[in-house]
Scaffold this motif. Structure first.
Motif, PDB file in Angstrom:
ATOM      1  N   ARG A  98       0.833  -1.212   0.000  1.00  0.00           N
ATOM      2  CA  ARG A  98       0.000   0.000   0.000  1.00  0.00           C
ATOM      3  C   ARG A  98       0.865   1.258   0.000  1.00  0.00           C
ATOM      4  O   ARG A  98       0.552   2.240  -0.684  1.00  0.00           O
ATOM      5  CB  ARG A  98      -0.932  -0.001   1.212  1.00  0.00           C
ATOM      6  CG  ARG A  98      -2.030  -1.051   1.096  1.00  0.00           C
ATOM      7  CD  ARG A  98      -2.913  -1.115   2.320  1.00  0.00           C
ATOM      8  NE  ARG A  98      -3.572   0.149   2.574  1.00  0.00           N
ATOM      9  CZ  ARG A  98      -4.047   0.525   3.757  1.00  0.00           C
ATOM     10  NH1 ARG A  98      -3.936  -0.286   4.801  1.00  0.00           N
ATOM     11  NH2 ARG A  98      -4.636   1.680   3.913  1.00  0.00           N
ATOM     12  N   LEU A  99       1.961   1.231   0.744  1.00  0.00           N
ATOM     13  CA  LEU A  99       2.859   2.375   0.783  1.00  0.00           C
ATOM     14  C   LEU A  99       3.503   2.589  -0.580  1.00  0.00           C
ATOM     15  O   LEU A  99       3.575   3.721  -1.075  1.00  0.00           O
ATOM     16  CB  LEU A  99       3.927   2.164   1.856  1.00  0.00           C
ATOM     17  CG  LEU A  99       4.948   3.287   2.008  1.00  0.00           C
ATOM     18  CD1 LEU A  99       4.266   4.607   2.385  1.00  0.00           C
ATOM     19  CD2 LEU A  99       5.985   2.895   3.056  1.00  0.00           C
ATOM     20  N   ASN A 100       3.952   1.512  -1.199  1.00  0.00           N
ATOM     21  CA  ASN A 100       4.573   1.624  -2.531  1.00  0.00           C
ATOM     22  C   ASN A 100       3.588   2.194  -3.550  1.00  0.00           C
ATOM     23  O   ASN A 100       3.967   2.966  -4.415  1.00  0.00           O
ATOM     24  CB  ASN A 100       5.097   0.275  -3.000  1.00  0.00           C
ATOM     25  CG  ASN A 100       6.334  -0.157  -2.233  1.00  0.00           C
ATOM     26  OD1 ASN A 100       7.020   0.671  -1.643  1.00  0.00           O
ATOM     27  ND2 ASN A 100       6.614  -1.446  -2.233  1.00  0.00           N
ATOM     28  N   ALA A 101       2.330   1.810  -3.442  1.00  0.00           N
ATOM     29  CA  ALA A 101       1.313   2.343  -4.361  1.00  0.00           C
ATOM     30  C   ALA A 101       1.152   3.851  -4.192  1.00  0.00           C
ATOM     31  O   ALA A 101       0.846   4.560  -5.150  1.00  0.00           O
ATOM     32  CB  ALA A 101      -0.023   1.643  -4.133  1.00  0.00           C
ATOM     33  N   ARG A 102       1.371   4.348  -3.004  1.00  0.00           N
ATOM     34  CA  ARG A 102       1.254   5.782  -2.739  1.00  0.00           C
ATOM     35  C   ARG A 102       2.481   6.560  -3.178  1.00  0.00           C
ATOM     36  O   ARG A 102       2.402   7.765  -3.407  1.00  0.00           O
ATOM     37  CB  ARG A 102       1.055   6.044  -1.255  1.00  0.00           C
ATOM     38  CG  ARG A 102      -0.291   5.566  -0.739  1.00  0.00           C
ATOM     39  CD  ARG A 102      -0.498   5.957   0.676  1.00  0.00           C
ATOM     40  NE  ARG A 102      -0.525   7.413   0.762  1.00  0.00           N
ATOM     41  CZ  ARG A 102      -0.579   8.080   1.907  1.00  0.00           C
ATOM     42  NH1 ARG A 102      -0.615   7.442   3.045  1.00  0.00           N
ATOM     43  NH2 ARG A 102      -0.603   9.391   1.915  1.00  0.00           N
ATOM     44  N   THR A 103       3.634   5.905  -3.275  1.00  0.00           N
ATOM     45  CA  THR A 103       4.883   6.623  -3.564  1.00  0.00           C
ATOM     46  C   THR A 103       5.374   6.393  -4.981  1.00  0.00           C
ATOM     47  O   THR A 103       6.348   7.010  -5.379  1.00  0.00           O
ATOM     48  CB  THR A 103       5.972   6.205  -2.571  1.00  0.00           C
ATOM     49  OG1 THR A 103       6.182   4.797  -2.640  1.00  0.00           O
ATOM     50  CG2 THR A 103       5.588   6.601  -1.159  1.00  0.00           C
ATOM     51  N   THR A 104       4.738   5.511  -5.730  1.00  0.00           N
ATOM     52  CA  THR A 104       5.165   5.232  -7.109  1.00  0.00           C
ATOM     53  C   THR A 104       4.522   6.241  -8.037  1.00  0.00           C
ATOM     54  O   THR A 104       3.341   6.507  -7.971  1.00  0.00           O
ATOM     55  CB  THR A 104       4.760   3.794  -7.514  1.00  0.00           C
ATOM     56  OG1 THR A 104       5.326   2.890  -6.574  1.00  0.00           O
ATOM     57  CG2 THR A 104       5.250   3.472  -8.907  1.00  0.00           C
ATOM     58  N   ASP A 105       5.333   6.786  -8.930  1.00  0.00           N
ATOM     59  CA  ASP A 105       4.802   7.762  -9.907  1.00  0.00           C
ATOM     60  C   ASP A 105       3.960   7.102 -10.957  1.00  0.00           C
ATOM     61  O   ASP A 105       4.085   6.084 -11.427  1.00  0.00           O
ATOM     62  CB  ASP A 105       5.952   8.528 -10.574  1.00  0.00           C
ATOM     63  CG  ASP A 105       6.671   9.401  -9.555  1.00  0.00           C
ATOM     64  OD1 ASP A 105       7.881   9.508  -9.665  1.00  0.00           O
ATOM     65  OD2 ASP A 105       6.007   9.970  -8.681  1.00  0.00           O
TER      66      ASP A 105
END
Length: 138
Positions: A131-138
């Motif tokens: 979930r964190l990666n989904a928020r920080t990936t462009d």
């Protein structure tokens, strides 16, 4: 979460306060902070309380689970100078699903330093990072 994760779990942490955990070192880029006395910073006190609560959970979470702090309601009643030992006591007082509530008390040789409650949430580490990666990936 293991079945052993239930109210009544406790932990104690004795922490000798170093100069690096005093108010001027909390945000050294802030002249407002650097001008303040060298006593344990509230921001670091919160971290020490969280650490104590995490210790109470050791051995009671499943592989792949961790806990994150989600709420803090603490007093900071007395200053603790560098070199003094802060003793933090934490007791798990409620388990509501994945929400854990702790009652905490901290003192040094001179006074009660802190009292209050802290809530933590048990997370699935892999799912959290996804979930964190989904928020920080462009």
């Amino acid at each position: 979460m293991h079945a052993s994760l239930r109210p009544g779990l406790t932990a104690r942490l004795d922490y000798v306060v170093p100069v690096a955990r005093t108010v001027p070192h909390l945000l050294p880029e802030s002249d407002d902070f650097t001008a303040l006395p060298e006593v344990l910073a509230t921001g670091y006190l919160v971290g020490i309380v969280e650490w104590t609560c995490m210790r109470a959970l050791q051995g009671h979470l499943e592989d792949g689970e961790q806990s994150l702090g989600v709420h803090v309601d603490l007093s900071h009643q007395a200053p603790t100078p560098p070199g003094a030992t802060l003793t933090v006591l934490a007791e798990l007082t409620a388990v509501e699903g994945r929400q854990l509530t702790f009652t905490v008390h901290a003192h040094d040789d001179a006074a009660t330093v802190c009292q209050g409650t802290h809530r933590r949430a048990v997370i699935d580490t892999e799912r959290f990072h996804a979930r964190l990666n989904a928020r920080t990936t462009d």
